[in-house]
Design an enzyme around this catalytic site. Structure first.
Site, PDB file in Angstrom:
ATOM      1  N   CYS A  71       6.136   0.117   7.575  1.00  0.00           N
ATOM      2  CA  CYS A  71       5.720   1.269   6.773  1.00  0.00           C
ATOM      3  C   CYS A  71       6.888   1.674   5.884  1.00  0.00           C
ATOM      4  CB  CYS A  71       5.328   2.419   7.698  1.00  0.00           C
ATOM      5  SG  CYS A  71       4.840   3.912   6.821  1.00  0.00           S
ATOM      6  N   LEU A  72       6.608   1.921   4.600  1.00  0.00           N
ATOM      7  CA  LEU A  72       7.681   2.298   3.667  1.00  0.00           C
ATOM      8  C   LEU A  72       8.328   3.618   4.072  1.00  0.00           C
ATOM      9  CD1 LEU A  72       6.010   1.354   0.256  1.00  0.00           C
ATOM     10  CD2 LEU A  72       7.795   0.090   1.474  1.00  0.00           C
ATOM     11  N   HIS A  91      -4.227   1.154   7.664  1.00  0.00           N
ATOM     12  CA  HIS A  91      -2.910   1.806   7.698  1.00  0.00           C
ATOM     13  C   HIS A  91      -2.878   2.977   6.708  1.00  0.00           C
ATOM     14  CE1 HIS A  91       1.658   1.505   8.019  1.00  0.00           C
ATOM     15  NE2 HIS A  91       1.512   2.253   6.940  1.00  0.00           N
ATOM     16  N   GLU A  92      -3.411   2.754   5.504  1.00  0.00           N
ATOM     17  CA  GLU A  92      -3.345   3.804   4.465  1.00  0.00           C
ATOM     18  C   GLU A  92      -4.293   4.963   4.780  1.00  0.00           C
ATOM     19  OE1 GLU A  92      -0.823   3.649   2.729  1.00  0.00           O
ATOM     20  OE2 GLU A  92      -0.441   1.526   3.040  1.00  0.00           O
ATOM     21  N   GLN A 147       2.953   9.830   1.276  1.00  0.00           N
ATOM     22  CA  GLN A 147       4.253   9.152   1.211  1.00  0.00           C
ATOM     23  C   GLN A 147       5.049   9.495  -0.042  1.00  0.00           C
ATOM     24  OE1 GLN A 147       2.387   5.169   2.279  1.00  0.00           O
ATOM     25  NE2 GLN A 147       4.355   5.040   3.311  1.00  0.00           N
ATOM     26  N   GLY A 164       0.842  -1.195   0.000  1.00  0.00           N
ATOM     27  CA  GLY A 164       0.000   0.000   0.000  1.00  0.00           C
ATOM     28  C   GLY A 164       0.871   1.237   0.000  1.00  0.00           C
ATOM     29  N   HIS A 212      -2.698   7.188   7.127  1.00  0.00           N
ATOM     30  CA  HIS A 212      -1.756   8.105   6.456  1.00  0.00           C
ATOM     31  C   HIS A 212      -2.488   9.331   5.912  1.00  0.00           C
ATOM     32  CE1 HIS A 212       2.277   6.457   6.300  1.00  0.00           C
ATOM     33  NE2 HIS A 212       1.877   5.279   5.865  1.00  0.00           N
TER      34      HIS A 212
HETATM   35 ZN    ZN Z   1       2.840   3.487   5.894  1.00  0.00          ZN
END
Ligand code: ZN
Length: 191
Positions: free
Chosen positions: A99-100, A141-142, A50, A45, A145
């Protein structure tokens, strides 16, 4: 085009995304680039924050994961979610999350096991689906964000304390790469 992923400490990760009222060619391109960036980073995701854009836009693809997930009705992945909302959370799951934007940090996070996602697609059509397992986790999670919330905010207190040093270092590294704002910060610190 693969975009640079913003890292922990970048202020855009704390911004609430602006609602998208019109799907412009730029939004379409952004979504395509986000999908490419997500795959290149082996993520499941990616949220607009991000890649530095505070917008209500996220992409998800858990189809290659070995972790269990469900989706009703089943839509092709990657799913592109414009202005997503989460409804009817039910049950509970606790699982490892990463998380990226926060590399090398993983922790157990408590999420709803099942949730309904309502959003628009890139044609402006309303889409609604119910999801479970990893897909429900990714959606939560997204959407976090998109509201400026990070998974570190949802860790239990002990985990947060144990990761505090690592997060502080990452934040410092990120601020150092921000150029002008960080120079401004240094200048202000001398006053
Ligand atoms: Zn993340």
């Amino acid at each position: 085009m693969i975009l640079e992923i913003t890292k922990y400490g970048h202020p855009v990760l704390r911004e609430k995304g602006k609602r998208i009222d019109r799907i412009t060619p730029e939004i379409r391109q952004l979504a395509a680039d986000m999908i490419e960036t997500m795959y290149a980073a082996s993520g499941v995701g990616l949220a607009a924050q991000q890649i530095g854009q505070p917008l209500q836009l996220t992409v998800i693809d858990v189809s290659q994961s070995e972790q269990p997930w469900g989706m009703t009705p089943s839509l092709p992945q990657p799913v592109i979610l414009v202005n997503p909302q989460l409804l009817h959370p039910a049950g509970e799951q606790v699982g490892q999350e990463g998380c990226l934007s926060i590399p090398e940090v993983a922790a157990d996070i408590r999420r709803a096991e099942k949730i309904t996602v309502r959003a628009q697609d890139l044609d402006g059509n309303n889409i609604t689906f119910e999801c479970t397992g990893l897909l429900a986790r990714a959606a939560q999670h997204e959407v976090d964000h998109l509201n400026g919330i990070l998974f570190v905010d949802r860790m239990d207190a002990a985990t947060r304390v144990s990761l505090a040093g690592q997060l502080k270092r990452l934040q410092k590294e990120t601020l150092a790469t921000l150029g002008k704002p960080s120079r401004l910060r240094r200048a202000l610190a001398k006053l």
